[in-house]
Design a protein around this motif. Structure first.
Motif, short mmCIF file in Angstrom:
data_model
loop_
_atom_site.label_atom_id
_atom_site.label_comp_id
_atom_site.label_asym_id
_atom_site.label_seq_id
_atom_site.Cartn_x
_atom_site.Cartn_y
_atom_site.Cartn_z
N THR A 185 -2.66 0.14 0.14
CA THR A 185 -1.32 0.72 0.18
C THR A 185 -1.00 1.44 -1.11
O THR A 185 -0.46 2.56 -1.11
CB THR A 185 -0.27 -0.37 0.45
OG1 THR A 185 -0.53 -0.99 1.72
CG2 THR A 185 1.14 0.20 0.45
N GLN A 215 3.92 -5.83 -0.14
CA GLN A 215 3.28 -4.59 0.30
C GLN A 215 4.16 -3.38 -0.01
O GLN A 215 3.67 -2.32 -0.42
CB GLN A 215 2.97 -4.64 1.79
CG GLN A 215 2.18 -3.43 2.28
CD GLN A 215 1.78 -3.52 3.74
OE1 GLN A 215 1.88 -4.58 4.35
NE2 GLN A 215 1.35 -2.41 4.30
N GLY A 244 3.30 -0.21 -2.61
CA GLY A 244 3.39 1.20 -2.29
C GLY A 244 4.03 2.01 -3.40
O GLY A 244 3.81 3.22 -3.49
#
Length: 534
Positions: A67, A195, A199
Motif C-alpha cells: 500500500t 493500512q 498509504g
C-alpha cells in the motif's frame, strides 16, 4: 453453548460479508477432559477456547508495504504526468514560440530594413517570454498544489495516529476485561487504520504484550506508542524557498520519508519540480546571455550600438533563518555553457566560504574572492558577497529557479534592434548582426557546447516524458502487486458465503444432536427417578 457460539459467529461473518476490512472469525473448539471411570475415561463433551480471526501475519505485512509503495508511485505519477502534459503540448510548451522567434529572425536577416520584420522579431520575442512566464506559473501552481497536498497528508497521518492510539487503549482494556480474549472487531478497525496510515507514509509496526501496536515512520520516529500518539508538523524550509519540510518534534525529517503518498509528493518535489524549473530557467538564462552578448556587437537602425535585447537576469541567495550576520549574496552568470541545473548551499565558517551541490552534497570548487571586482566563479556562476557574514551562516543559491518568470524583452522600439554590424550607417541594409543573431539558434550554446536552445528544450521535454512513462509503469506494477496481496488476504480472511452456509448447516446439526443427547439423558434420568420411587 459451544455450537450456539459457532452459529452466532457464522451469522456474524455472513452479516459482514460486505464490510470493508472485516476478517472472517472462527470459533475454536477443544475437547473437554473426560472423567475417570472403572473401565476408562469417559468424555464430557466439547467447549470453546476462543473466537479468533483467520489471518496471515505475513500477508498483512505485505499489504501494508505494498500500500505504501503503490500510493507513493501514484502520487509521484500524478505530479510528473501533469508537468509532462504542460511541457509537451504544442499549445503550452516552449517549442512553437521558440521556432517562431527564430523564423522571424530569419525574415529579418533577409530584409533588415523592414520595419514589419523588426516588429515581428519583437512580437515573437515577447510571445516567447510570455510562454516562459506561463510555464513558470504552471510549475508554481503545481508547487502550490503539492504543498497543499503535503499539508493534507500530514493532517491525515496525525488523525490516523490518534485513532490508532485510541484503539490501542480500547483493545487493551477489552482484552483485559475478557480474560485475555481478543476483541476481533476492534482489531479489524485498527488494521484498517494501519493500512490507511501506510498509504500516507511508510511505516513499521511492533506488537506489545498488552495487544497494543506501536507505529514508527521514517528512521524510527514513533508515531504511536501504546495509547500515545505523536504528531508530524509542516514548516517552510530553512531558506523560505517555497518548499515545505515535514518535521518531527521540530526537526526536519523530509529526507527520511520515502514511501506512501507523502513520500511520493516529496520525491516529486526534488526529482521533478525542482529540476524542471531549473532547466527551464537555464534555457531562459542561456537565451538572454547569448542574445545580449551578440546584440551588443551590432548597431541599430539609428546607428547606435546595440544594447541588451533581453533584460539581464540574476538572483539573490536565500539566507537561512538561523543566520546572524548581515551578508547578502548576488548570483550572476559568467559562462552559460558551463551552467548546470543544480541548486547550491553556500556557507561561511568564520574564515572562508564554501560551496556544495544541494542535491548531492558534493563540494564545488570556487575561484576568486567574492568581491564585485573579483567574484567567486563556479559552474558558470558569478557570485558576489556584500556585508559581513557570521560563522555558521548559510545561503541557498537557486541560480535559474526564477529566470523563466523574470525573462523579459528589453527593447520596445523596432528601430533599436541591432541588425547591422558595428560601423554601419543609420538605416543600413546591412544584415550582418541579424544573421549572427539567427545563427544562435543553431549554435551549441548550452551544456558545454552539446546543446542548442531547441535541443535543450527537447531534452527537458523528453526527460520529463521519460519520467512520466517510468512513473506510469511503476504505478501499474505496484498496483498489480497490491492487488495480488489483497487477493491473498481475501482468500484467507475473506468471508465465503458458501462456506459459511455449509458451516451453518453443520453447526445446526451438531447443535440439534447435542440437544437430542440432552433430551435422551433427561429421559434416562427421569426413568431412573421413576424406578427409585416405586
Amino acid at each position: 453453548m459451544g455450537y450456539r457460539k459457532a452459529l452466532d459467529t457464522a451469522g456474524h461473518n455472513i452479516a459482514n460479508v460486505n464490510t470493508d476490512g472485516y476478517t472472517r472469525q472462527r470459533v475454536e473448539f477443544v475437547s473437554r477432559l473426560g472423567g475417570p471411570q472403572g473401565d476408562g475415561y469417559i468424555g464430557s463433551g466439547v467447549s470453546t477456547s476462543t473466537v479468533k480471526r483467520i489471518t496471515d501475519a505475513f500477508v498483512g505485512a505485505r499489504i501494508v508495504a505494498d500500500t505504501s509503495a503503490y500510493e507513493r508511485a501514484a502520487a509521484f505519477e500524478g505530479v510528473v504526468g501533469q508537468l509532462d502534459t504542460w511541457l509537451s503540448d504544442s499549445t503550452t510548451g516552449l517549442g512553437a514560440p521558440l521556432t517562431a522567434f527564430f523564423d522571424s529572425l530569419n525574415d529579418l536577416s533577409a530584409n533588415p530594413s523592414s520595419t514589419a520584420n523588426r516588429q515581428s522579431v519583437l512580437s515573437d520575442a515577447q510571445s516567447l517570454a510570455t510562454r516562459f512566464h506561463s510555464l513558470s506559473g504552471q510549475i508554481d501552481s503545481l508547487q502550490s498544489e503539492l504543498n497543499a497536498r503535503v499539508r493534507q497528508d500530514v493532517e491525515e497521518i496525525n488523525a490516523a495516529a490518534r485513532d490508532i492510539a485510541a484503539l490501542n487503549e480500547r483493545i487493551t482494556l477489552a482484552t483485559g476485561a475478557a480474560g485475555g480474549q481478543p476483541p476481533n472487531d476492534l482489531l479489524d478497525q485498527r488494521d484498517q487504520l494501519i493500512q490507511k496510515l501506510a498509504g500516507k507514509i511508510g511505516i513499521t509496526t511492533t506488537e506489545g504484550d498488552d495487544g497494543s501496536i506501536s507505529v514508527f515512520a521514517g528512521n524510527g520516529q514513533g508515531l504511536v506508542i501504546g495509547s500515545r500518539a505523536a504528531a508530524l508538523g509542516v514548516a517552510d524550509d530553512a531558506y523560505g524557498s517555497g518548499r515545505l519540510d515535514v518535521t518531527f518534534n521540530g526537526i526536519a525529517v523530509t529526507a527520511q520519508i520515502g514511501s506512501g503518498s507523502l513520500g511520493g509528493l516529496l520525491d516529486a518535489q526534488h526529482e521533478v519540480i525542482d529540476p524542471a524549473r531549473a532547466k527551464l530557467g537555464r534555457l531562459a538564462v542561456g537565451l538572454t546571455e547569448a542574445f545580449n552578448t551578440q546584440h551588443r556587437l551590432g548597431v541599430d537602425a539609428t546607428g547606435t550600438a546595440g544594447g541588451d535585447f533581453f533584460a539581464p537576469l540574476g538572483s539573490a541567495g536565500l539566507g537561512a533563518r538561523t543566520n546572524t550576520g548581515g551578508a547578502a549574496i548576488d548570483v550572476g552568470f559568467a559562462d552559460v555553457s558551463q551552467l548546470g541545473d543544480a541548486d547550491y548551499e553556500m556557507s561561511f565558517d568564520g574564515a572562508s566560504w564554501s560551496l556544495r551541490n544541494a542535491s548531492t552534497g558534493a563540494a564545488v570548487s570556487m575561484t576568486g574572492t567574492g568581491t564585485v571586482g573579483d567574484p567567486f566563479l563556479a559552474d558558470g556562476l558569478r557570485i558576489t558577497v556584500s556585508g559581513a557574514a557570521a560563522a555558521g551562516d548559510r545561503f541557498s543559491l537557486q541560480p535559474t529557479a526564477r529566470a523563466a518568470a523574470d525573462l523579459s524583452v528589453a527593447i520596445t522600439d523596432p528601430a533599436r534592434l541591432a541588425a547591422a554590424a558595428a560601423g554601419s550607417a543609420a538605416n543600413s541594409s546591412d544584415n550582418t548582426n541579424a544573421r549572427a543573431l539567427l545563427g544562435l539558434g543553431t549554435q551549441r550554446v548550452l551544456d558545454g557546447g552539446r546543446n542548442t536552445f531547441a535541443s535543450a528544450n527537447t531534452a527537458l521535454v523528453s526527460g520529463v516524458g521519460n519520467q512520466a512513462q517510468q512513473a506510469g509503469v511503476a504505478r501499474s506494477a505496484q498496483e498489480s502487486l497490491l492487488s495480488q496481496s489483497i487477493a491473498a488476504r481475501d482468500a484467507t480472511s475473506g468471508v465465503n458465503l458458501d462456506e459459511e452456509a455449509a458451516d451453518l448447516v453443520r453447526f445446526q446439526q451438531a447443535y440439534q444432536a447435542a440437544a437430542q443427547v440432552i433430551a435422551v439423558a433427561d429421559t434416562v434420568f427421569q426413568t431412573l427417578l421413576a424406578a427409585t420411587q416405586r
